[in-house]
Design an enzyme around this catalytic site. Structure first.
Site, short mmCIF file in Angstrom:
data_model
loop_
_atom_site.label_atom_id
_atom_site.label_comp_id
_atom_site.label_asym_id
_atom_site.label_seq_id
_atom_site.Cartn_x
_atom_site.Cartn_y
_atom_site.Cartn_z
N GLN A 1 45.88 -62.11 87.92
CA GLN A 1 46.72 -61.09 88.57
C GLN A 1 47.98 -61.83 88.99
OE1 GLN A 1 47.09 -57.80 89.15
NE2 GLN A 1 48.90 -58.37 90.33
N GLN B 1 51.31 -60.53 89.61
CA GLN B 1 52.29 -59.94 90.52
C GLN B 1 51.86 -60.22 91.96
OE1 GLN B 1 52.72 -55.65 90.32
NE2 GLN B 1 54.82 -55.72 91.03
N PRO C 1 41.42 -56.65 92.56
CA PRO C 1 41.99 -56.31 93.88
C PRO C 1 42.86 -55.07 93.92
CG PRO C 1 43.17 -58.16 92.91
CD PRO C 1 42.00 -57.89 92.00
N GLY D 1 44.06 -51.04 92.19
CA GLY D 1 43.61 -49.89 91.42
C GLY D 1 43.94 -50.16 89.96
N GLY D 2 45.18 -50.55 89.76
CA GLY D 2 45.60 -50.85 88.40
C GLY D 2 46.76 -51.80 88.40
N MET D 3 46.95 -52.46 87.27
CA MET D 3 48.09 -53.36 87.11
C MET D 3 48.67 -53.13 85.72
SD MET D 3 50.07 -55.68 88.34
CE MET D 3 51.48 -56.20 87.37
N GLU D 4 49.98 -52.89 85.70
CA GLU D 4 50.66 -52.43 84.49
C GLU D 4 50.95 -53.53 83.47
OE1 GLU D 4 51.83 -52.67 87.59
OE2 GLU D 4 53.96 -53.12 87.67
N HIS E 1 50.03 -43.54 86.48
CA HIS E 1 50.92 -44.44 87.21
C HIS E 1 51.18 -45.73 86.41
CE1 HIS E 1 52.56 -46.36 90.92
NE2 HIS E 1 52.08 -47.45 90.34
N GLU E 2 50.12 -46.37 85.98
CA GLU E 2 50.29 -47.63 85.26
C GLU E 2 51.03 -47.40 83.93
OE1 GLU E 2 49.91 -49.89 87.21
OE2 GLU E 2 48.54 -48.93 88.62
N HIS F 1 54.73 -47.17 84.41
CA HIS F 1 55.38 -48.49 84.54
C HIS F 1 55.87 -49.03 83.19
CE1 HIS F 1 55.19 -49.82 88.66
NE2 HIS F 1 53.89 -49.63 88.78
N GLU G 1 58.34 -49.22 91.92
CA GLU G 1 57.25 -48.33 92.34
C GLU G 1 57.69 -46.90 92.63
OE1 GLU G 1 54.27 -49.07 91.78
OE2 GLU G 1 54.37 -51.25 91.58
N ASP H 1 54.48 -60.16 98.85
CA ASP H 1 53.37 -59.24 99.01
C ASP H 1 53.54 -58.37 100.26
OD1 ASP H 1 51.09 -58.84 97.39
OD2 ASP H 1 49.86 -59.31 99.15
N TYR I 1 56.63 -47.12 97.41
CA TYR I 1 56.01 -46.08 96.58
C TYR I 1 56.47 -44.68 96.99
CZ TYR I 1 52.65 -49.59 94.91
OH TYR I 1 52.08 -50.69 94.33
N ARG J 1 38.78 -53.80 95.96
CA ARG J 1 40.09 -53.16 95.87
C ARG J 1 40.73 -53.10 97.26
NH1 ARG J 1 41.07 -47.12 93.50
NH2 ARG J 1 43.33 -47.10 93.81
N LYS K 1 43.21 -51.66 98.58
CA LYS K 1 43.57 -50.38 99.14
C LYS K 1 42.43 -49.78 99.97
CE LYS K 1 44.49 -45.71 97.75
NZ LYS K 1 44.45 -44.74 96.67
N1 BES Z 1 52.02 -53.00 90.19
C1 BES Z 1 51.14 -52.37 91.09
C2 BES Z 1 50.14 -53.30 91.71
C3 BES Z 1 50.73 -54.44 92.50
C4 BES Z 1 51.87 -54.27 93.27
C5 BES Z 1 50.12 -55.66 92.48
C6 BES Z 1 52.39 -55.35 93.97
C7 BES Z 1 50.63 -56.73 93.19
C8 BES Z 1 51.78 -56.57 93.94
C9 BES Z 1 50.41 -51.19 90.44
O1 BES Z 1 51.17 -50.48 89.55
C10 BES Z 1 50.04 -50.23 91.53
O2 BES Z 1 50.94 -49.73 92.14
N2 BES Z 1 48.76 -49.99 91.74
C11 BES Z 1 48.28 -49.06 92.72
C12 BES Z 1 48.00 -47.77 92.06
C13 BES Z 1 48.67 -46.61 92.45
C14 BES Z 1 48.29 -45.35 91.76
C15 BES Z 1 49.63 -46.47 93.54
C16 BES Z 1 46.96 -49.58 93.26
O3 BES Z 1 46.48 -50.59 92.77
O4 BES Z 1 46.41 -48.98 94.15
ZN ZN Z 2 52.73 -49.36 90.55
#
Ligand code: BES
Ligand code: ZN
Length: 619
Positions: A154, A156, A282, A284-287, A311-312, A315, A334, A391, A399, A572, A574
């Site tokens: 990971q 980012q 960690p 939800g998703g990573m693009e 969402h991904e 991106h 975002e 971070d 967002y 995760r 979140k």
């Molecule tokens: N790029 C982000 C994840 C991220 C952001 C990782 C900053 C590390 C640092 C990814 O696109 C994202 O926003 N994921 C969200 C999903 C969402 C639907 C808002 C998540 O993981 O919850």
């Molecule tokens: Zn995102």
């Protein structure tokens, strides 16, 4: 004075030219989170040759960095973090000297490599450390199949440097090739690149990413995964026992890409596949380009959490094509992505559905602004992350405030004009980076065009450089949530769960319900609801997390075991953040939180560990 005017005009002309010449590099803000010195030496290609060692938990091998020299430089400066650098050669054959500086807070160590004016590449022999913050090494028990280990990266925001020595700045792009050697023939390696669909017979996988991407989008996963196609350009990678379920859940993947293209133009990355990771992932998703990495916690069985995939996918335009130049501009990644995500969902399931998502987003925004403080500078879209870990900029401001700002522009100029603007923005700046100042200029040129009335209605400065939520924030009205609100009123009156009209509710309505339970709920009330609707045993991770937060505040003990299981298996961030935060508010629950965390920590990624330590006040 005259001279000054003259210069201003020249500057202005220059700026206009900059914007109309699409493929020219823009002058953007300096990235304070990278040691690289791109005006002198600019990395443009990476070649990786790495061996994956699950026993030692390290990657080892060589990285070849190709670069351009803009001013005759005598050194190439790269970002690294916890890497062991063994030897470095110039253009493949001539050994050179280097210096690894002392670690700097949040940034890792700069690597200074001595080069000549003619040098075009450096070959670096190195290995990663077992505690590389980007890499998570899972034991077989932490996977669905329980038989093979798993590794994922990971990168980012600035973790790429902890597994690849590189210019780790989102404003610097390079193409890459890689060769990855895995320990046995039941493990497949996958990257954010052209990927295999079958196991290799010689335990070696080769990759190519032709398009130039920033370092934070370089990604690697190794595990016992298989591939299943959805349509000609989309498919799923998952552990064998997860593959069918995953495919069912995401069967609309191909359709989503078609819809996205229809809204904002051609998908530029050829394939779009999804990798379903073990639950310790960690995010939800990573693009990661061509291959989104996703948590299995979005597999709810009813496609209710697939907006995350939208969402991904979004991106692939905002973020991966037009990339935030520095982490201070994170909202450009975002905010646009959330906006685009909701447009895709609207197209797929209709306006009422998308408005539920927007209203949940607004609730998230209010909660975050309250937590950060409405006057805090961290509620500005344009961030100031000097001397901080980028971070810290990952909040709902980027967002959701970002989303509502764009939605405000849409409201003012109309959807048709707005779509034209966004489509042009993506095509004009594709494969480039964008910072907030240049975005402001572009918006002025393309949307405001000197029209004071439009400017006044949008109030761009307040949104981007001001704190809190401007009072021209679009109002979201969800008819479907209004029904939930009246169900809550009914519940307050007669406390009869069975008489509530909940049959047609999707998980979004349930989430809204759980977020708005009356403050004065008793344990008895909780019992009645749990019995009627089975929240404690819900298979929907969003509902579980929201319900358990209520359970913590109310000390609803029948849910403790399920809460503990959830914290033990899901990594995760979140979900971990609100749960550990709620638990840390009460001495008795805090004790339970720390005990559970100590057991669960081994399965969390470094980014989740960092955040949880902060919440629980542990180092
Ligand atoms: N790029 C982000 C994840 C991220 C952001 C990782 C900053 C590390 C640092 C990814 O696109 C994202 O926003 N994921 C969200 C999903 C969402 C639907 C808002 C998540 O993981 O919850
Ligand atoms: Zn995102």
């Amino acid at each position: 004075m005259k001279l000054f005017l003259y210069f201003s005009i020249l500057l202005g002309l220059f700026a206009c030219q900059e914007l109309s010449k699409p493929k020219q590099k823009m002058i953007t803000e300096k990235d304070i989170h990278s040691f690289a010195n791109p005006e002198k030496t600019l990395m443009n290609h990476l070649n990786l040759d790495l061996k994956v060692d699950f026993e030692k938990k390290i990657l080892s091998g060589k990285a070849t960095i190709h670069f351009e020299q803009h001013q005759n430089a005598n050194e190439l400066v790269l970002d690294t973090d916890k890497l062991v650098i063994k030897q470095i050669w110039l253009d493949g054959n001539e050994e050179t000297t280097f210096k690894l500086e002392k670690p700097v807070a949040h940034l890792g160590q700069s690597l200074h490599i001595k080069i000549k004016p003619t040098t075009k590449t450096v070959v670096i022999e190195y290995e990663t450390s077992p505690d590389s913050p980007a890499l998570q090494w899972l034991d077989p028990e932490q996977t669905a199949g329980k038989k093979y280990p798993f590794l994922f990266s990971q990168s980012q925001c600035i973790l790429a440097r902890s597994w690849i020595p590189c210019q780790d700045s989102p404003g610097i792009r390079f193409s890459y090739n890689a060769r990855i050697q895995v320990p046995n023939d039941s493990l497949m390696a996958l990257m954010s690149a052209k990927n295999p669909t079958k196991f290799s017979s010689n335990n070696t996988y080769e990759f190519e990413m032709k398009q130039k991407i920033p370092a934070y989008l370089v990604a690697l996963a190794v595990g016992n995964v298989e591939f299943s196609e959805i349509d000609a350009r989309t498919g799923i990678y998952a552990e064998p026992s997860m593959l069918e379920k995953s495919k069912k859940e995401f069967e609309e993947l191909g359709k989503m890409v078609d819809i996205a293209e229809k809204i904002y133009g051609k998908y530029e990355w050829e394939r779009y596949d999804l990798l379903v990771l073990p639950p310790s992932f960690p995010f939800g998703g990573m693009e990661n380009p061509r291959l989104t990495f996703a948590t299995p916690t979005i597999i709810a069985g009813d496609k209710s959490l697939t907006s995350l995939v939208a969402h991904e996918l979004a991106h692939s335009w905002s973020g991966n094509l037009v990339t935030n130049a520095t982490w201070n501009d994170f909202w450009l990644n975002e905010g646009f992505t959330v906006y685009f995500e909701r447009r895709i969902m609207e197209e797929l399931y209709g306006r009422d559905y998308a408005e539920m998502l927007a209203l949940l987003g607004y609730q998230d925004l209010l909660a975050d602004v309250e937590e950060i403080g409405a006057n805090s500078k961290d509620t500005k879209l344009h961030l100031d992350l000097r001397q901080r870990n980028p971070d810290e900029g990952v909040t709902e401001i980027a967002y959701e405030k970002g989303y509502f700002f764009l939605r405000r522009i849409e409201e003012v100029i109309g959807r048709e004009a707005f779509d034209k603007f966004v489509k042009n923005y993506f095509s004009t700046f594709s494969f480039q980076s964008m910072d907030t100042d240049n975005f402001v200029k572009y918006l002025e040129k393309e949307v405001i065009k000197g029209n004071e009335n439009i400017a006044k209605q949008i109030r761009m400065q307040d949104w981007i450089f001001g704190v809190g939520i401007p009072d021209n924030c679009p109002k979201v009205r969800s008819v479907l949530f209004e029904k939930v609100d009246s169900a809550i009123v009914d519940w307050k009156k007669n406390k009869k769960a069975d008489s509530l009209e909940t049959k047609s509710w999707s998980s979004h309505e349930w989430l809204h319900f759980l977020r708005h339970l009356p403050k004065e709920m008793t344990i008895e009330d909780m019992k009645i609801l749990d019995k009627a609707f089975g929240f404690t045993e819900s298979g929907n991770s969003e509902l579980q997390a929201a319900w358990y937060v209520n359970c913590i505040h109310k000390r609803y003990t029948p849910a403790y075991k399920a809460l503990e299981d959830f914290l033990m298996s899901v990594g995760r961030r979140k979900f971990l953040t609100p749960l550990y935060t709620a638990m840390s508010k009460y001495p008795d629950m805090k004790k339970m939180a720390i005990e559970t965390y100590n057991k669960a920590k081994k399965g969390y990624h470094s980014l989740a560990v960092m955040k949880t330590n902060e919440i629980l006040g542990l180092k």
